[in-house]
Write an enzyme that holds these catalytic residues in place. Structure first.
Site, PDB file in Angstrom:
ATOM      1  N   ASP A  93      66.981-113.792  28.352  1.00  0.00           N
ATOM      2  CA  ASP A  93      68.077-112.906  28.763  1.00  0.00           C
ATOM      3  C   ASP A  93      68.021-111.534  28.097  1.00  0.00           C
ATOM      4  O   ASP A  93      68.876-110.687  28.352  1.00  0.00           O
ATOM      5  CB  ASP A  93      69.443-113.564  28.538  1.00  0.00           C
ATOM      6  CG  ASP A  93      69.715-113.882  27.079  1.00  0.00           C
ATOM      7  OD1 ASP A  93      68.873-113.546  26.220  1.00  0.00           O
ATOM      8  OD2 ASP A  93      70.772-114.473  26.792  1.00  0.00           O
ATOM      9  N   HIS A 152      69.273-114.404  35.879  1.00  0.00           N
ATOM     10  CA  HIS A 152      70.351-113.689  35.180  1.00  0.00           C
ATOM     11  C   HIS A 152      71.669-113.774  35.945  1.00  0.00           C
ATOM     12  O   HIS A 152      72.731-113.536  35.367  1.00  0.00           O
ATOM     13  CB  HIS A 152      69.953-112.246  34.835  1.00  0.00           C
ATOM     14  CG  HIS A 152      69.968-111.273  35.961  1.00  0.00           C
ATOM     15  ND1 HIS A 152      68.831-110.893  36.631  1.00  0.00           N
ATOM     16  CD2 HIS A 152      70.979-110.572  36.527  1.00  0.00           C
ATOM     17  CE1 HIS A 152      69.149-109.994  37.555  1.00  0.00           C
ATOM     18  NE2 HIS A 152      70.447-109.787  37.515  1.00  0.00           N
ATOM     19  N   SER A 155      70.964-108.076  42.715  1.00  0.00           N
ATOM     20  CA  SER A 155      70.223-109.036  41.890  1.00  0.00           C
ATOM     21  C   SER A 155      69.948-110.346  42.613  1.00  0.00           C
ATOM     22  O   SER A 155      70.846-110.920  43.235  1.00  0.00           O
ATOM     23  CB  SER A 155      71.014-109.346  40.622  1.00  0.00           C
ATOM     24  OG  SER A 155      70.993-108.258  39.750  1.00  0.00           O
ATOM     25  N   GLY A 156      68.702-110.814  42.493  1.00  0.00           N
ATOM     26  CA  GLY A 156      68.331-112.092  43.087  1.00  0.00           C
ATOM     27  C   GLY A 156      67.940-111.992  44.543  1.00  0.00           C
ATOM     28  O   GLY A 156      67.401-112.931  45.115  1.00  0.00           O
TER      29      GLY A 156
END
Length: 251
Positions: free
Chosen positions: A90, A46, A194-195
Site C-alpha cells: 500500500d 488499493h 481506479s481499478g
C-alpha cells in the site's frame, strides 16, 4: 501519489462492454473494474484494501451513464468474495490487483461482455493506442464532480525503459506496472477511475484485451508523468489460479 479520465470524451452505449462501476457502502461510486467472467470482476487492490468486506460493495454494469444504473439494460450485482493479491504493497502500489466474485452470474448481451485477459507472453508494444475508461474526476483539482456519462481517452503504451527515466517516474516503477498516456500529458486516468480497464484492440487476434487496470499516478495528465497500471500479463496466471481455487463452476 493520487489513488487514481481526464481529457476524454463521452462513450457511446456498447463501447466498453466490460466496464464496471463499483460502489462502496457510504462512499458512492468509488472505483472501476473489468468483467473477465460471468461471475468475476477484476479491480485494484488499493480499492479493496480500503473496504475489505465483500458485502460493502455493489457492482453495476451495462450502462453508459451512472444515472441509468437502476434501469434496464444495466445489471446490479452484490459481491460475495474478494481475493486481494497477497503481495499488494500500500506504499508502492505494487501488485495492485484484486478479484471480486459476484453473488449471481451476469447476463451477457449487447451491453455486457467480458474482456479477454492477455496470455502471459503477450507484448503490448510501445506506442500502441489503447483506451482508458471510467467515471473518475475530469481534472486533478480534487473537487470536480464525477461525470454522469462514461468517459474514455485514447492513450499510448509507454515502455518501462522510457517511463522510468530520471525526468519521468524514476525508480517508482516495478515489472508489475505498465505506463500509458501521452508524452505531452492532457489525457490520463484520474481519481475514481481506479481499478478500471486499460483496453487495447489487438488486430491480429481480432479481440479487445485488458492490458492493465488503473493503479496510480502523480497528479493527472501531467507531461512525462503518465498513468500507471497493473500490468495484466504479469497477473494472468495468478488470476486464473485464484479463480480455479475459489470457483467450482470454472474448470
Amino acid at each position: 501519489v493520487e489513488p487514481r479520465v481526464m481529457g476524454g470524451q463521452d462513450s457511446q452505449v456498447g463501447r466498453f462492454l466490460w466496464q464496471v462501476s463499483l460502489w462502496a457502502e457510504g462512499r458512492g461510486m468509488t472505483c472501476g473494474g473489468s468483467i473477465i467472467l460471468k461471475n468475476w470482476i477484476l479491480t485494484a487492490a488499493h480499492c479493496t484494501a480500503a473496504k475489505p468486506r465483500a458485502s460493502s460493495w455493489t457492482a453495476y454494469v451495462g450502462m453508459s451513464a451512472l444515472s441509468l444504473k437502476d434501469n434496464s439494460p444495466a445489471q446490479k450485482r452484490e459481491i460475495s468474495q474478494i481475493i486481494q493479491n497477497s503481495l499488494y504493497d500500500d506504499i508502492t502500489y505494487d501488485y495492485d490487483v484484486s478479484l471480486m466474485k459476484l453473488k449471481s452470474d451476469l447476463v451477457f448481451n449487447d451491453y455486457v461482455q467480458p474482456i479477454c485477459l492477455p496470455p502471459p507472453n503477450h507484448v503490448f508494444p510501445s506506442g500502441m493506442p489503447c483506451y482508458v475508461s471510467g467515471w473518475g474526476e475530469l481534472d486533478d483539482s480534487g473537487n470536480s464532480p464525477h461525470p454522469d456519462v462514461l468517459q474514455h481517452a485514447q492513450i499510448d503504451i509507454i515502455g518501462n525503459e522510457t517511463c522510468s527515466r530520471p525526468d519521468w517516474l524514476q525508480n517508482l516503477l516495478t515489472s508489475r506496472m505498465l505506463c500509458a498516456g501521452k508524452i505531452e500529458g492532457k489525457k490520463d486516468a484520474c481519481q475514481g477511475d481506479s481499478g478500471g480497464p486499460l483496453s487495447c484492440y489487438v488486430p491480429d487476434e481480432g479481440v479487445w484485451m485488458l492490458a492493465g487496470s488503473v493503479s496510480w499516478g502523480i497528479g493527472c495528465g501531467q507531461p512525462k508523468l503518465p498513468g500507471v497500471y497493473a500490468r495484466m500479463t504479469f497477473f494472468t496466471e495468478w488470476i486464473w489460479r485464484s479463480i480455479a481455487q475459489n470457483d467450482q463452476s470454472v474448470v
